[in-house]
Design an enzyme around this catalytic site. Structure first.
Site, mmCIF file in Angstrom:
data_model
loop_
_atom_site.group_PDB
_atom_site.id
_atom_site.type_symbol
_atom_site.label_atom_id
_atom_site.label_comp_id
_atom_site.label_asym_id
_atom_site.label_seq_id
_atom_site.Cartn_x
_atom_site.Cartn_y
_atom_site.Cartn_z
ATOM 1 N N ASN A 9 0.862 -1.177 0.000
ATOM 2 C CA ASN A 9 0.000 0.000 0.000
ATOM 3 C C ASN A 9 0.900 1.230 0.000
ATOM 4 O O ASN A 9 1.520 1.543 1.002
ATOM 5 C CB ASN A 9 -0.893 -0.045 1.251
ATOM 6 N N LYS A 11 0.051 4.260 -0.184
ATOM 7 C CA LYS A 11 -0.592 5.409 0.471
ATOM 8 C C LYS A 11 -0.413 6.676 -0.377
ATOM 9 O O LYS A 11 -0.404 6.576 -1.611
ATOM 10 C CB LYS A 11 -0.047 5.566 1.900
ATOM 11 N N HIS A 95 -9.399 0.852 4.852
ATOM 12 C CA HIS A 95 -8.129 1.000 5.570
ATOM 13 C C HIS A 95 -8.340 1.886 6.802
ATOM 14 O O HIS A 95 -9.145 2.820 6.768
ATOM 15 C CB HIS A 95 -7.082 1.627 4.644
ATOM 16 N N GLU A 97 -6.762 4.251 7.988
ATOM 17 C CA GLU A 97 -6.586 5.691 7.763
ATOM 18 C C GLU A 97 -7.852 6.305 7.173
ATOM 19 O O GLU A 97 -8.179 7.459 7.460
ATOM 20 C CB GLU A 97 -5.358 5.937 6.869
ATOM 21 N N GLU A 167 -5.127 -5.198 10.398
ATOM 22 C CA GLU A 167 -4.064 -4.220 10.642
ATOM 23 C C GLU A 167 -4.327 -3.512 11.965
ATOM 24 O O GLU A 167 -5.131 -2.566 12.021
ATOM 25 C CB GLU A 167 -4.042 -3.170 9.527
ATOM 26 N N GLY A 173 2.857 2.024 10.824
ATOM 27 C CA GLY A 173 3.797 3.144 10.710
ATOM 28 C C GLY A 173 4.534 3.449 12.003
ATOM 29 O O GLY A 173 5.172 4.491 12.120
ATOM 30 N N SER A 213 3.773 -2.468 10.159
ATOM 31 C CA SER A 213 5.226 -2.566 10.305
ATOM 32 C C SER A 213 5.811 -3.906 9.864
ATOM 33 O O SER A 213 6.729 -4.427 10.502
ATOM 34 C CB SER A 213 5.636 -2.230 11.747
HETATM 35 P P1 13P Z 1 3.306 0.178 7.679
HETATM 36 O O1 13P Z 1 3.819 -1.097 7.039
HETATM 37 O O2 13P Z 1 4.027 1.394 7.234
HETATM 38 O O3 13P Z 1 3.183 0.033 9.154
HETATM 39 O O4 13P Z 1 1.794 0.370 7.136
HETATM 40 C C1 13P Z 1 0.903 -0.675 7.203
HETATM 41 C C2 13P Z 1 -0.308 -0.322 6.441
HETATM 42 O O5 13P Z 1 -1.079 0.543 6.822
HETATM 43 C C3 13P Z 1 -0.552 -1.013 5.167
HETATM 44 O O6 13P Z 1 -1.837 -0.766 4.683
#
Ligand code: 13P
Length: 251
Positions: A9, A11, A95, A97, A167, A173, A213
């Protein structure tokens, strides 16, 4: 029997040119991968150019969101069939976010998931608890509510086009991966829940990805868990080398 999925992803990162260079580099690095479904999810504006760049490779293309209507006066939205038109086979839905910053709810995730499936896309449906929810021991209740609401009304054969991604928000992150056991515990819970809601054969075949992560050095431990069928990778998917190392975890 469940083919692992490793999805990146991206983002809100990378221009069209940067996206194309990244995927070209990745294409070479994963050319010898086998038995893994590799997916990348660039920003909307890069989709069709990345689609051209991955033509003939093992890499699949995903969008990071979609709307549930096919067309109409819905300024700013993108329909699933337009994602197909741009070369996508997958779409990430719900997601954390989007849930956190853009008002996504289980109801909108459910509508989007149904629309994506109807358009022939594979929906990567995301769920996950916040740190506060975990610390107050509400993880399982939160996950149950999200799964039940997000997948409400799906039929057994819809699950050929559904991948679930767990997740934990606190692991995204932050560099704080869930331990193998913590992830496995929730994945097993999700699979049992899917069995209760949709039957054992759906539960046996649905892929459940872990995200938060994931890095080259922790992917093997996670993938060794019985109910972890892949990874949804953020930060480490932005560099070809680290994403390729994750995508070839089984070589
Ligand atoms: P990270 O791997 O940067 O923690 O992000 C995970 C994520 O949100 C994938 O959709």
């Amino acid at each position: 029997m469940r083919i692992p999925v490793i999805a990146g992803n991206w983002k809100l990162f990378k221009t069209i040119n940067e996206s194309v260079s990244l995927v070209k580099e990745l294409k070479q690095l994963v050319a010898n991968s086998h038995g893994v479904e590799i997916v990348v999810a660039p920003v909307f504006t890069a989709l069709s150019r990345v689609s051209e760049a991955i033509d003939g490779s093992v890499i699949h293309l995903a969008a990071q969101d979609c709307y549930w209507e096919e067309e109409g006066a819905f300024t700013g939205e993108v329909a699933p069939k337009l994602l197909r038109d741009a070369g996508c086979s997958h779409v990430i839905i719900g997601h954390s976010e989007r849930r956190q910053y853009f008002g996504e709810t289980d109801l909108t995730v459910n509508r989007k998931t149904k629309a994506a499936i109807a358009a022939g896309l594979t929906a990567i449906v995301c769920v996950g608890e916040t740190l506060q929810e975990r610390e107050s021991e509400n993880t399982f209740t939160v996950i149950e509510t999200q799964i039940t609401g997000s997948l409400f009304g799906l039929a057994g054969n819809d699950f050929n086009h559904v991948v679930i991604a767990y997740e934990p928000v606190w692991a995204i992150g932050t560099g704080k991966t869930a331990s193998d056991a913590q992830a496995q515990e929730v994945h097993a819970f999700i699979r049992q829940l899917v069995s209760r809601l949709f039957g054992q054969s759906v539960a046996d075949s649905v892929r459940i990805l872990y995200g938060g992560s994931v890095k080259p050095d922790n992917v093997k431990g996670l993938m060794a868990q019985t109910d972890i069928d892949g990874a949804l990778v953020g930060g480490a998917s932005l560099k070809a080398e680290s994403f390729a190392a994750i995508a070839t975890f089984n070589i």
